[in-house]
Motif scaffolding. Structure first.
Motif, PDB file in Angstrom:
ATOM      1  N   UNK A  44      15.117  10.909  -5.013  1.00  0.00           N
ATOM      2  CA  UNK A  44      13.921  11.372  -5.702  1.00  0.00           C
ATOM      3  C   UNK A  44      12.751  10.478  -5.311  1.00  0.00           C
ATOM      4  N   UNK A  45      11.663  11.089  -4.861  1.00  0.00           N
ATOM      5  CA  UNK A  45      10.437  10.357  -4.558  1.00  0.00           C
ATOM      6  C   UNK A  45       9.363  10.868  -5.503  1.00  0.00           C
ATOM      7  N   UNK A  46       8.642   9.938  -6.134  1.00  0.00           N
ATOM      8  CA  UNK A  46       7.667  10.312  -7.158  1.00  0.00           C
ATOM      9  C   UNK A  46       6.359   9.557  -6.963  1.00  0.00           C
ATOM     10  N   UNK A  47       5.301  10.203  -7.426  1.00  0.00           N
ATOM     11  CA  UNK A  47       3.989   9.586  -7.518  1.00  0.00           C
ATOM     12  C   UNK A  47       3.289  10.289  -8.669  1.00  0.00           C
ATOM     13  N   UNK A  72      -1.089  16.125   0.658  1.00  0.00           N
ATOM     14  CA  UNK A  72      -0.804  14.936   1.463  1.00  0.00           C
ATOM     15  C   UNK A  72       0.182  14.003   0.781  1.00  0.00           C
ATOM     16  N   UNK A  73       0.089  13.889  -0.541  1.00  0.00           N
ATOM     17  CA  UNK A  73       1.017  13.039  -1.283  1.00  0.00           C
ATOM     18  C   UNK A  73       2.419  13.638  -1.252  1.00  0.00           C
ATOM     19  N   UNK A  74       2.522  14.948  -1.395  1.00  0.00           N
ATOM     20  CA  UNK A  74       3.834  15.605  -1.314  1.00  0.00           C
ATOM     21  C   UNK A  74       4.459  15.395   0.065  1.00  0.00           C
ATOM     22  N   UNK A  75       3.651  15.480   1.109  1.00  0.00           N
ATOM     23  CA  UNK A  75       4.161  15.255   2.467  1.00  0.00           C
ATOM     24  C   UNK A  75       4.644  13.817   2.620  1.00  0.00           C
ATOM     25  N   UNK A  76       3.868  12.874   2.111  1.00  0.00           N
ATOM     26  CA  UNK A  76       4.257  11.458   2.172  1.00  0.00           C
ATOM     27  C   UNK A  76       5.568  11.233   1.427  1.00  0.00           C
ATOM     28  N   UNK A 108       0.240  10.519 -11.177  1.00  0.00           N
ATOM     29  CA  UNK A 108      -1.117  10.111 -11.526  1.00  0.00           C
ATOM     30  C   UNK A 108      -1.891   9.404 -10.441  1.00  0.00           C
ATOM     31  N   UNK A 109      -1.422   9.454  -9.191  1.00  0.00           N
ATOM     32  CA  UNK A 109      -2.127   8.729  -8.126  1.00  0.00           C
ATOM     33  C   UNK A 109      -2.092   9.499  -6.813  1.00  0.00           C
ATOM     34  N   UNK A 110      -2.361  10.788  -6.865  1.00  0.00           N
ATOM     35  CA  UNK A 110      -2.299  11.580  -5.639  1.00  0.00           C
ATOM     36  C   UNK A 110      -3.369  11.191  -4.624  1.00  0.00           C
ATOM     37  N   UNK A 111      -4.239  10.294  -5.006  1.00  0.00           N
ATOM     38  CA  UNK A 111      -5.209   9.755  -4.050  1.00  0.00           C
ATOM     39  C   UNK A 111      -4.510   9.035  -2.896  1.00  0.00           C
ATOM     40  N   UNK A 112      -3.251   8.590  -3.091  1.00  0.00           N
ATOM     41  CA  UNK A 112      -2.563   7.857  -2.020  1.00  0.00           C
ATOM     42  C   UNK A 112      -2.327   8.724  -0.791  1.00  0.00           C
ATOM     43  N   UNK A 113      -2.300  10.049  -0.982  1.00  0.00           N
ATOM     44  CA  UNK A 113      -2.115  10.969   0.136  1.00  0.00           C
ATOM     45  C   UNK A 113      -3.321  11.864   0.342  1.00  0.00           C
ATOM     46  N   UNK A 114      -4.457  11.432  -0.159  1.00  0.00           N
ATOM     47  CA  UNK A 114      -5.692  12.233  -0.072  1.00  0.00           C
ATOM     48  C   UNK A 114      -5.531  13.598  -0.726  1.00  0.00           C
ATOM     49  N   UNK A 115      -4.807  13.639  -1.857  1.00  0.00           N
ATOM     50  CA  UNK A 115      -4.618  14.882  -2.599  1.00  0.00           C
ATOM     51  C   UNK A 115      -3.150  15.234  -2.757  1.00  0.00           C
ATOM     52  N   UNK A 116      -2.900  16.316  -3.468  1.00  0.00           N
ATOM     53  CA  UNK A 116      -1.532  16.716  -3.797  1.00  0.00           C
ATOM     54  C   UNK A 116      -0.720  17.029  -2.541  1.00  0.00           C
ATOM     55  N   UNK A 131       0.844  -1.183   0.000  1.00  0.00           N
ATOM     56  CA  UNK A 131       0.000   0.000   0.000  1.00  0.00           C
ATOM     57  C   UNK A 131       0.884   1.238   0.000  1.00  0.00           C
ATOM     58  N   UNK A 132       0.955   1.917  -1.129  1.00  0.00           N
ATOM     59  CA  UNK A 132       1.818   3.092  -1.272  1.00  0.00           C
ATOM     60  C   UNK A 132       1.373   4.240  -0.372  1.00  0.00           C
ATOM     61  N   UNK A 133       0.127   4.233   0.075  1.00  0.00           N
ATOM     62  CA  UNK A 133      -0.389   5.359   0.853  1.00  0.00           C
ATOM     63  C   UNK A 133       0.284   5.508   2.214  1.00  0.00           C
TER      64      UNK A 133
END
Length: 139
Positions: free
Chosen positions: A106-109, A121-125, A111-119, A94-96
């Motif tokens: 480098x950490x990337x995501x 949260x995903x950037x923070x993750x 097309x799936x910013x849903x993993x952090x409940x939006x941009x 589970x990437x979330x």
């Protein structure tokens, strides 16, 4: 833990599971100006196309994490096909909530910013896995 079956069936023949093309992945990788050996974490990596082609074309190494067992298997097969299976690994998970065991350059995501409940949260993750000081830039 896996993706809903309908999604896996619908996307099973796709190498890329987001709105980018192979040419756009290549342009993005080149635009980063990162040195060979750059360590990448790709969350929600799908079938691994970005990480595998960057490993082949740019000399990056790294790990992809995806919740789909089918896509993780496809990513591993793609790494073998491109001859980069010694530089990349793909983990079913589970990437979330995934944070790299060791910091990456480098950490990337894509097309799936849903993993952090939006941009945001995903950037923070993604930030939780980054090496302090950032990557070495190859210019």
């Amino acid at each position: 833990m896996d993706l809903p079956r309908i999604f896996t069936i619908r996307e099973s023949s796709h190498r890329i599971h987001n709105p980018l093309t192979p040419a756009k992945f290549a342009a993005l990788g080149q635009a980063l100006h990162l040195a060979p050996g750059t360590r990448v974490l790709d969350l929600a990596s799908g079938s691994g196309e970005m990480l595998c082609t960057w490993a082949r074309d740019l000399g990056f190494t790294g790990t992809g994490v995806d919740i789909s067992t089918a896509f993780t298997a496809q990513a591993r097969a793609r790494a073998v096909e491109l001859g980069v299976d010694d530089r990349v690994e793909f983990v079913h998970g589970d990437a979330s909530g995934h944070v790299a065991d060791e910091p990456v350059d480098l950490a990337a995501c894509v097309g799936a910013t849903w993993i952090g409940d939006g941009v945001a949260g995903t950037a923070e993750l993604l930030g939780r896995s980054l090496r302090p000081g950032g990557p070495d830039v190859d210019r």
